[in-house]
Design a protein around this motif. Structure first.
Motif, PDB file in Angstrom:
ATOM      1  N   GLN A  63     -23.899 -23.000  61.434  1.00 32.91           N
ATOM      2  CA  GLN A  63     -24.507 -24.522  61.334  1.00 32.91           C
ATOM      3  C   GLN A  63     -23.961 -25.177  62.678  1.00 32.91           C
ATOM      4  OE1 GLN A  63     -23.606 -26.771  58.269  1.00 32.91           O
ATOM      5  NE2 GLN A  63     -25.259 -28.395  58.620  1.00 32.91           N
ATOM      6  N   LEU A  64     -22.830 -25.038  62.869  1.00 29.62           N
ATOM      7  CA  LEU A  64     -21.791 -25.753  64.105  1.00 29.62           C
ATOM      8  C   LEU A  64     -22.623 -25.078  65.293  1.00 29.62           C
ATOM      9  CD1 LEU A  64     -20.322 -28.126  65.074  1.00 29.62           C
ATOM     10  CD2 LEU A  64     -18.415 -26.316  64.653  1.00 29.62           C
ATOM     11  N   LEU A  65     -22.641 -24.039  65.380  1.00 36.46           N
ATOM     12  CA  LEU A  65     -23.093 -23.470  66.720  1.00 36.46           C
ATOM     13  C   LEU A  65     -24.511 -23.673  67.092  1.00 36.46           C
ATOM     14  CD1 LEU A  65     -21.680 -19.713  66.352  1.00 36.46           C
ATOM     15  CD2 LEU A  65     -21.059 -21.289  68.184  1.00 36.46           C
ATOM     16  N   ASP A  66     -25.201 -23.852  66.015  1.00 36.83           N
ATOM     17  CA  ASP A  66     -26.765 -24.283  66.168  1.00 36.83           C
ATOM     18  C   ASP A  66     -26.825 -25.623  66.954  1.00 36.83           C
ATOM     19  OD1 ASP A  66     -27.809 -21.737  65.334  1.00 36.83           O
ATOM     20  OD2 ASP A  66     -28.589 -22.580  63.516  1.00 36.83           O
ATOM     21  N   ALA A  67     -25.792 -26.440  66.125  1.00 40.21           N
ATOM     22  CA  ALA A  67     -26.051 -27.945  66.745  1.00 40.21           C
ATOM     23  C   ALA A  67     -25.515 -27.930  67.904  1.00 40.21           C
ATOM     24  CB  ALA A  67     -24.924 -28.871  65.580  1.00 40.21           C
ATOM     25  N   LEU A  68     -24.339 -27.504  68.491  1.00 36.54           N
ATOM     26  CA  LEU A  68     -23.863 -27.577  69.784  1.00 36.54           C
ATOM     27  C   LEU A  68     -24.535 -27.013  70.968  1.00 36.54           C
ATOM     28  CD1 LEU A  68     -20.166 -26.549  68.937  1.00 36.54           C
ATOM     29  CD2 LEU A  68     -20.830 -28.783  69.621  1.00 36.54           C
ATOM     30  N   ALA A  69     -25.571 -25.792  70.221  1.00 34.99           N
ATOM     31  CA  ALA A  69     -26.412 -25.165  71.330  1.00 34.99           C
ATOM     32  C   ALA A  69     -27.602 -26.319  71.558  1.00 34.99           C
ATOM     33  CB  ALA A  69     -26.990 -23.904  70.866  1.00 34.99           C
ATOM     34  N   ARG A  70     -27.924 -26.913  70.546  1.00 37.31           N
ATOM     35  CA  ARG A  70     -28.997 -27.888  70.603  1.00 37.31           C
ATOM     36  C   ARG A  70     -28.478 -29.154  71.634  1.00 37.31           C
ATOM     37  NH1 ARG A  70     -32.728 -26.978  66.626  1.00 37.31           N
ATOM     38  NH2 ARG A  70     -31.815 -26.184  64.587  1.00 37.31           N
ATOM     39  N   LEU A  71     -27.287 -29.569  71.385  1.00 36.73           N
ATOM     40  CA  LEU A  71     -26.850 -30.408  72.275  1.00 36.73           C
ATOM     41  C   LEU A  71     -26.495 -30.075  73.720  1.00 36.73           C
ATOM     42  CD1 LEU A  71     -23.942 -32.341  70.142  1.00 36.73           C
ATOM     43  CD2 LEU A  71     -26.401 -33.194  70.536  1.00 36.73           C
ATOM     44  N   THR A  72     -26.228 -28.868  73.738  1.00 41.86           N
ATOM     45  CA  THR A  72     -25.985 -28.271  75.210  1.00 41.86           C
ATOM     46  C   THR A  72     -27.083 -28.102  76.033  1.00 41.86           C
ATOM     47  OG1 THR A  72     -23.893 -27.078  74.402  1.00 41.86           O
ATOM     48  CG2 THR A  72     -25.115 -26.374  76.503  1.00 41.86           C
ATOM     49  N   ALA A  73     -28.416 -27.697  75.174  1.00 42.76           N
ATOM     50  CA  ALA A  73     -29.779 -27.546  75.821  1.00 42.76           C
ATOM     51  C   ALA A  73     -30.235 -28.748  76.224  1.00 42.76           C
ATOM     52  CB  ALA A  73     -30.576 -26.681  75.063  1.00 42.76           C
ATOM     53  N   ALA A  74     -29.942 -29.819  75.526  1.00 41.98           N
ATOM     54  CA  ALA A  74     -30.462 -31.113  75.634  1.00 41.98           C
ATOM     55  C   ALA A  74     -29.411 -31.760  76.955  1.00 41.98           C
ATOM     56  CB  ALA A  74     -30.492 -32.124  74.465  1.00 41.98           C
ATOM     57  N   GLY A  75     -28.160 -31.373  77.279  1.00 41.88           N
ATOM     58  CA  GLY A  75     -27.546 -31.960  78.235  1.00 41.88           C
ATOM     59  C   GLY A  75     -26.467 -33.012  77.511  1.00 41.88           C
ATOM     60  N   GLU A  76     -26.125 -32.826  76.241  1.00 37.21           N
ATOM     61  CA  GLU A  76     -25.699 -34.038  75.461  1.00 37.21           C
ATOM     62  C   GLU A  76     -24.399 -33.476  74.928  1.00 37.21           C
ATOM     63  OE1 GLU A  76     -28.346 -35.394  72.772  1.00 37.21           O
ATOM     64  OE2 GLU A  76     -29.481 -36.468  74.079  1.00 37.21           O
ATOM     65  N   ALA A 135     -28.374 -21.216  75.118  1.00 37.17           N
ATOM     66  CA  ALA A 135     -27.027 -21.989  74.970  1.00 37.17           C
ATOM     67  C   ALA A 135     -26.275 -21.529  73.947  1.00 37.17           C
ATOM     68  CB  ALA A 135     -27.429 -23.444  74.684  1.00 37.17           C
ATOM     69  N   ARG A 136     -26.666 -21.067  72.783  1.00 37.68           N
ATOM     70  CA  ARG A 136     -26.088 -20.482  71.906  1.00 37.68           C
ATOM     71  C   ARG A 136     -25.574 -19.438  72.114  1.00 37.68           C
ATOM     72  NH1 ARG A 136     -25.515 -18.006  66.790  1.00 37.68           N
ATOM     73  NH2 ARG A 136     -25.212 -19.273  64.833  1.00 37.68           N
ATOM     74  N   GLY A 137     -26.035 -18.357  72.685  1.00 37.91           N
ATOM     75  CA  GLY A 137     -25.430 -17.236  73.059  1.00 37.91           C
ATOM     76  C   GLY A 137     -24.338 -17.384  73.990  1.00 37.91           C
ATOM     77  N   GLY A 138     -24.430 -18.199  74.952  1.00 33.68           N
ATOM     78  CA  GLY A 138     -23.446 -18.491  75.743  1.00 33.68           C
ATOM     79  C   GLY A 138     -21.914 -19.028  75.145  1.00 33.68           C
ATOM     80  N   LEU A 139     -22.323 -19.878  73.963  1.00 35.84           N
ATOM     81  CA  LEU A 139     -21.219 -20.388  73.270  1.00 35.84           C
ATOM     82  C   LEU A 139     -20.687 -19.247  72.576  1.00 35.84           C
ATOM     83  CD1 LEU A 139     -22.716 -23.738  72.014  1.00 35.84           C
ATOM     84  CD2 LEU A 139     -20.844 -23.567  73.671  1.00 35.84           C
ATOM     85  N   THR A 140     -21.393 -18.351  71.778  1.00 38.17           N
ATOM     86  CA  THR A 140     -20.980 -17.282  71.047  1.00 38.17           C
ATOM     87  C   THR A 140     -20.062 -16.415  71.853  1.00 38.17           C
ATOM     88  OG1 THR A 140     -22.788 -17.426  69.535  1.00 38.17           O
ATOM     89  CG2 THR A 140     -21.492 -15.382  69.272  1.00 38.17           C
ATOM     90  N   ASN A 141     -20.384 -16.197  73.253  1.00 33.53           N
ATOM     91  CA  ASN A 141     -19.653 -15.179  74.113  1.00 33.53           C
ATOM     92  C   ASN A 141     -18.618 -15.665  74.589  1.00 33.53           C
ATOM     93  OD1 ASN A 141     -21.938 -13.316  74.088  1.00 33.53           O
ATOM     94  ND2 ASN A 141     -22.756 -14.129  75.868  1.00 33.53           N
ATOM     95  N   ARG A 142     -18.365 -17.032  74.442  1.00 33.46           N
ATOM     96  CA  ARG A 142     -16.966 -17.613  74.983  1.00 33.46           C
ATOM     97  C   ARG A 142     -16.079 -18.093  73.641  1.00 33.46           C
ATOM     98  NH1 ARG A 142     -20.852 -20.125  78.253  1.00 33.46           N
ATOM     99  NH2 ARG A 142     -20.667 -22.115  77.131  1.00 33.46           N
ATOM    100  N   GLN A 143     -16.255 -17.525  72.450  1.00 24.77           N
ATOM    101  CA  GLN A 143     -15.586 -17.619  71.172  1.00 24.77           C
ATOM    102  C   GLN A 143     -14.257 -16.756  71.553  1.00 24.77           C
ATOM    103  OE1 GLN A 143     -17.842 -17.268  67.933  1.00 24.77           O
ATOM    104  NE2 GLN A 143     -17.251 -19.034  67.101  1.00 24.77           N
ATOM    105  N   VAL A 144     -13.280 -17.093  70.935  1.00 21.56           N
ATOM    106  CA  VAL A 144     -11.680 -16.400  70.933  1.00 21.56           C
ATOM    107  C   VAL A 144     -11.283 -16.599  69.422  1.00 21.56           C
ATOM    108  CG1 VAL A 144      -9.479 -16.080  71.846  1.00 21.56           C
ATOM    109  CG2 VAL A 144     -11.376 -16.736  73.471  1.00 21.56           C
ATOM    110  N   THR A 145     -10.798 -15.730  68.996  1.00 20.12           N
ATOM    111  CA  THR A 145     -10.354 -15.755  67.281  1.00 20.12           C
ATOM    112  C   THR A 145      -8.943 -15.692  67.690  1.00 20.12           C
ATOM    113  OG1 THR A 145     -12.237 -14.510  66.372  1.00 20.12           O
ATOM    114  CG2 THR A 145     -10.237 -14.659  65.146  1.00 20.12           C
ATOM    115  N   LEU A 146      -8.264 -16.914  67.204  1.00 18.66           N
ATOM    116  CA  LEU A 146      -6.728 -16.923  67.247  1.00 18.66           C
ATOM    117  C   LEU A 146      -6.399 -16.166  65.856  1.00 18.66           C
ATOM    118  CD1 LEU A 146      -6.044 -20.496  68.354  1.00 18.66           C
ATOM    119  CD2 LEU A 146      -6.368 -18.520  69.843  1.00 18.66           C
ATOM    120  N   SER A 147      -6.860 -16.628  64.857  1.00 18.23           N
ATOM    121  CA  SER A 147      -6.210 -16.056  63.469  1.00 18.23           C
ATOM    122  C   SER A 147      -7.423 -15.860  62.491  1.00 18.23           C
ATOM    123  CB  SER A 147      -5.236 -16.985  63.179  1.00 18.23           C
ATOM    124  OG  SER A 147      -5.770 -18.154  62.698  1.00 18.23           O
TER     125      SER A 147
END
Length: 324
Positions: free
Chosen positions: A237-250, A312-324
């Motif tokens: 849900q958070l990735l979708d929301a951030l993708a919407r904001l990124t695509a809208a330049g917000e 935009a969502r694909g870009g965010l997913t590709n730049r995820q790093v798992t710390l733990s």
């Protein structure tokens, strides 16, 4: 020719009530199955010890801040409230990000307890490891650190020891001077502790907790500054929301800032923004509050993502790093 008689089966060991046998992994299982311990009852015991709990801080007050202090914040202290109050002789219990010599906990001379958060987990359940350390610290001899140990598979978690209604307010420090309570103690500190303090202060990244939004931490690095914001929302849900904001330049925090990716830590997402070197924590407060409003609105939208939003969502997913 006489037929061979089958070998007599060994008698099953008779165990007394409550007796726990100590056997090696390759030895016969005490249950009498004839199988090796590691392939029989030892398999369940091993799984119980090593099973990884994805969200060890779930159910604690301010779960997002627990994650931030565990993974992102160099130096911070937080008073803890125990269920049923403090034991006699223990004036306070304080969670700290790290202790000298990487001690799991410390019982000070006055009886107060410091519990270190950024230590290795031996059981796969960080909340159980910390609870075990806390219980031992509460009865430790004053003036002594609490050593690390392998935590039993069964035992309380932090959620069982801490008051769920207790206030959890992190205080972020610029260094680790809170290790030593006063000037007299500083003079008496051992050379090892003094050296540990010097190394820790040298490695600490300047960090500030924002006041206008929850669990957002500004930090300063030589090349650029960052905002790292631990969020409680389900990841998809958070990735979708951030993708919407990124695509809208917000999705930015103002001119020269950019949402560059995210961490995944202890079951929660931590979006990260790059900030220009000159941008301070105070200057990020208002843009972060406005972004929180836009994000809250985007989280309520369940319409299918557009082509640009999926990109935009694909870009965010590709730049995820798992710390733990």
């Amino acid at each position: 020719m006489a037929k061979k008689r089958p070998a007599a089966k060994p008698a099953k060991p008779q165990l007394k009530d409550g007796e726990i046998p100590v056997v090696g992994a390759r030895e016969p299982c005490p249950c009498g199955s004839g199988r090796r311990y590691k392939a029989c009852h030892g398999a369940a015991a091993s799984h119980a010890v090593t099973e990884l709990v994805q969200r060890p801080f779930e159910g604690l007050p301010s779960e997002c801040d627990w994650v931030a202090l565990r993974e992102l914040v160099p130096a911070a202290t937080i008073p803890l409230t125990l269920k049923g109050g403090l034991p006699e002789g223990v004036p306070s219990v304080t969670l700290v990000t790290v202790l000298p010599m990487a001690w799991p906990a410390l019982r000070r001379e006055d009886g107060s307890v410091l519990l270190g958060l950024q230590n290795e987990s031996s059981s796969g359940n960080l909340a159980r490891d910390l609870a075990d350390t806390l219980e031992r610290a509460l009865v430790a001899e004053p003036g002594k650190p609490v050593p690390a140990r392998r935590v039993p598979a069964e035992g309380p978690r932090l959620q069982d020891l801490l008051d769920p209604d207790g206030v959890f307010e992190p205080v972020v420090h610029s260094g680790f001077e809170f290790w030593i309570p006063d000037a007299e103690a500083a003079q008496a500190a051992s050379p090892e502790i003094a050296a540990s303090l010097e190394r820790a202060n040298a490695a600490a990244i300047p960090t500030v907790k924002l006041t206008g939004v929850d669990a957002a931490y500004w930090c300063e690095t030589p090349e650029k500054n960052h905002l790292r914001w631990v969020m409680p929302h389900p990841e998809e849900q958070l990735l979708d929301a951030l993708a919407r904001l990124t695509a809208a330049g917000e999705s930015s925090l103002g001119e020269g800032t950019k949402l560059v990716g995210s961490f995944r830590a202890h079951g929660l997402m931590v979006p990260v923004w790059d900030l220009p070197v000159g941008v301070t924590a105070d200057q990020v407060e208002e843009p972060a509050a406005r972004l929180a409003e836009r994000l809250a609105k985007a989280l309520t939208t369940d319409a299918p993502l557009t082509t640009e939003e999926r990109r935009a969502r694909g870009g965010l997913t590709n730049r995820q790093v798992t710390l733990s």
